[in-house]
Design an enzyme around this catalytic site. Structure first.
Site, short mmCIF file in Angstrom:
data_model
loop_
_atom_site.label_atom_id
_atom_site.label_comp_id
_atom_site.label_asym_id
_atom_site.label_seq_id
_atom_site.Cartn_x
_atom_site.Cartn_y
_atom_site.Cartn_z
N SER A 76 20.18 -21.65 -21.04
CA SER A 76 20.42 -20.35 -21.68
C SER A 76 20.33 -19.24 -20.65
O SER A 76 20.05 -19.49 -19.48
CB SER A 76 19.40 -20.12 -22.79
OG SER A 76 18.12 -19.94 -22.23
N LYS A 77 20.56 -18.03 -21.12
CA LYS A 77 20.63 -16.87 -20.24
C LYS A 77 19.43 -16.76 -19.29
O LYS A 77 19.59 -16.37 -18.15
CB LYS A 77 20.70 -15.60 -21.08
CG LYS A 77 22.11 -15.23 -21.45
CD LYS A 77 22.11 -14.03 -22.40
CE LYS A 77 23.01 -14.33 -23.57
NZ LYS A 77 22.66 -13.63 -24.79
N ARG A 78 18.26 -17.10 -19.81
CA ARG A 78 17.10 -16.90 -18.95
C ARG A 78 17.07 -17.86 -17.75
O ARG A 78 16.27 -17.73 -16.85
CB ARG A 78 15.80 -17.00 -19.76
CG ARG A 78 15.57 -18.33 -20.37
CD ARG A 78 14.60 -18.26 -21.55
NE ARG A 78 14.54 -19.55 -22.17
CZ ARG A 78 13.88 -20.58 -21.65
NH1 ARG A 78 13.20 -20.42 -20.53
NH2 ARG A 78 13.89 -21.74 -22.24
#
Length: 473
Positions: free
Chosen positions: A239-241
């Site tokens: 995911s984005k993180r």
RNA sequence: GUCCCCAUCGUCUAGCCUGGCCUAGGACGCCGGCCUUUCAAGCCGGCAACACGGGUUCGAAUCCCGUUGGGGACGCCA
């Protein structure tokens, strides 16, 4: 055997991410290999989260990696009548019922059940009500089988058995009339005559919920294949993180789509020990038999290596095609227009083995445009010193005697001078390198000279002497 | 909590289905060396794994069971 029909069905709720691209890729490869049809379907039934920008991002991403579709893009919001009529048909056939439980009440009961350690599934209380014409807000629920088992014979996971008592009665039409995901998927996959549903394995547990709906609607059952997820370094879903997960972010970082595709396909699929595959080879060799069952951690280092590999081994004209827009973006439009495509390709071949991305290549290519070259201050300070002036002057005098630049001859003359002066190669090479490129690191000196040509080489050497003469003693 | 999936070097993987050819192979990364005018690239070498425990078998990374660990799903999200 009828023609293979597969689909990629993203929801437009953000950018196109890496996992989505890999799912699309496997579908596309299978379609191309089987001479089948690849369909793009936009699942935008969640009107609160779907955006047109996201649809654009999906199309743009697909185009960049070169995944073309044969039918679509279809938008589910343009097919509302289909879902409604099929839902109503199930109601008329007694296979679905109206539910008047409010979302709030459902949420409360779910929490309660969870607190008691029970399954949070819907308790089916409206099933027995037999509402024929709801007078209030009502959702339509599908009557899921409550006993027996549902078996999924998965292309990747093999035989997976679910007890039907874990199933609950799914909402298929919301009270606002919109279909839910699990229903619109079934209606579309059925209507579009999808033969192979290939998607992420986060959908595996949706499959036993969908199968009875295929049956209820009288659709033939497609084959299913559930691809393992892509994880971040911490082994949770990517995911984005975890950093860049948007496919277009990789374009911006200077990755080649063919490298991206090659890397992604090897994340979960293999063909013996082979690492590098042309697109044609992938189409030929792809098989669900060799898709890994377990999830894979995304490894940026290997992707970077793959990109460097493609940068080094692709046709220079292909690299130029990808590089030129980036050079223009970097403000070198006029410089590019001043050179020939052939020269541009020679330049690329000269620098490419020291670059891993197109962005790095932009940086490496810069010193070779224009007449003079700007110096990196550190480099000039260190190597263009007073003490180098005499030998540089002698070098220029030597080179001037040649009417034309011959790489071999100039190299020989250079080395002779070094020897005469009792210098080490580097003692002359580094000042010359700085004079020619403005930097301390560059391709081989004589390659650089050859590329710059006689006049520019001499010009830059003279400029170097000027700078060296002006240096503090 | 319930259900489902998964388990080979740090990571991607080959081998597993059809046990012996596995003293477990390749790739990325890392370390060392060679090459060398700089930076790279290239070449050579090295470190590094069958999660654990039981079976089955003459023999198990490969088959079976369990344990542990990881992931996913359980929405009027997709």
């Amino acid at each position: 055997m009828s023609q293979v029909r597969v689909r990629f069905a993203p929801s437009p709720t953000g950018y196109l991410h890496i996992g989505g691209v890999r799912t699309a890729l496997f579908n596309w490869l299978y379609a191309r290999q089987q001479k089948g049809i690849f369909i793009l379907r936009i699942e935008d039934t969640d009107q609160s989260r779907s955006t047109d920008e996201s649809i654009q991002a999906i199309l743009e991403g697909m185009a960049w990696v070169g995944l073309d579709w044969d039918e679509g893009p279809f938008r589910q919001t343009e097919r509302m009548e289909l879902y409604r009529s099929h839902g109503l048909r199930l109601f008329e056939q007694g296979k679905a019922y109206w539910c008047v439980c409010t979302p709030e009440a459902l949420e409360a009961r779910r929490k309660e059940a969870e607190a008691k350690g029970l399954s949070p599934k819907y308790d089916g209380r409206c099933r027995a009500l037999g509402i024929t014409k709801p007078t209030q807000e009502a959702a339509l629920r599908f009557k899921a089988p409550q006993e027996g088992q549902t078996v999924v014979d998965d292309l990747i996971k093999g035989r997976v058995v679910f007890d039907n008592n874990v199933l609950d009665d799914l909402v298929i039409l919301r009270s606002n009339g919109y279909p839910t995901y699990n229903f619109s998927v079934v209606v579309d996959d059925g209507l579009m005559k999808i033969t192979h549903v290939v998607r992420g394995d986060d959908h595996l547990t949706n499959t036993p919920r969908q199968l009875p709906m295929f049956e209820a609607l009288g659709f033939p059952i497609p084959r299913f294949g559930h691809l393992p997820m892509i994880l971040g370094p911490d082994r949770t879903r990517l995911s984005k993180r975890h950093g860049a997960t948007s496919i277009m972010a990789y374009k911006e970082m200077g990755y080649l789509p063919e490298a991206m595709v090659n890397y992604l396909v090897r994340l979960g699929w293999s063909h013996g020990d082979q690492e590098v595959f042309s697109r044609e080879e992938l189409i030929e060799k792809f098989s669900f038999d060799h898709v890994q069952k377990s999830s894979a951690v995304f490894n940026p280092d290997k992707l970077l290596w793959m990109n460097a590999h493609y940068l080094q081994h692709s046709d220079p004209s292909r690299i130029a095609e990808a590089l030129v827009p980036l050079l223009e973006q970097a403000g070198l439009k006029a410089e590019i227009e001043a050179v020939t495509p052939e020269w541009m390709q020679r330049l690329i071949v000269m620098v490419r083995e020291r670059t891993k991305t197109l962005m790095e290549m932009v940086h490496w290519v810069k010193p070779y445009f224009g007449h003079a070259v700007p110096y990196e201050e550190e480099a000039a300070k260190k190597f263009l010193t007073q003490s180098t002036v005499p030998v540089l002057q002698e070098l220029v005098a030597t080179f001037e005697k040649f009417p034309a630049l011959s790489k071999a001859e100039w190299e020989e003359a250079f080395k002779k001078l070094v020897e005469q002066k009792g210098l080490k190669m580097g003692q002359l090479a580094q000042p010359v390198r700085v004079a020619l490129t403005g930097r301390t690191a560059s391709p081989g000196l004589f390659e650089v000279m050859e590329l710059l040509g006689r006049e520019r080489t001499l010009l830059r050497l003279r400029k170097g002497i000027e700078r060296a003469s002006a240096a503090q003693a």
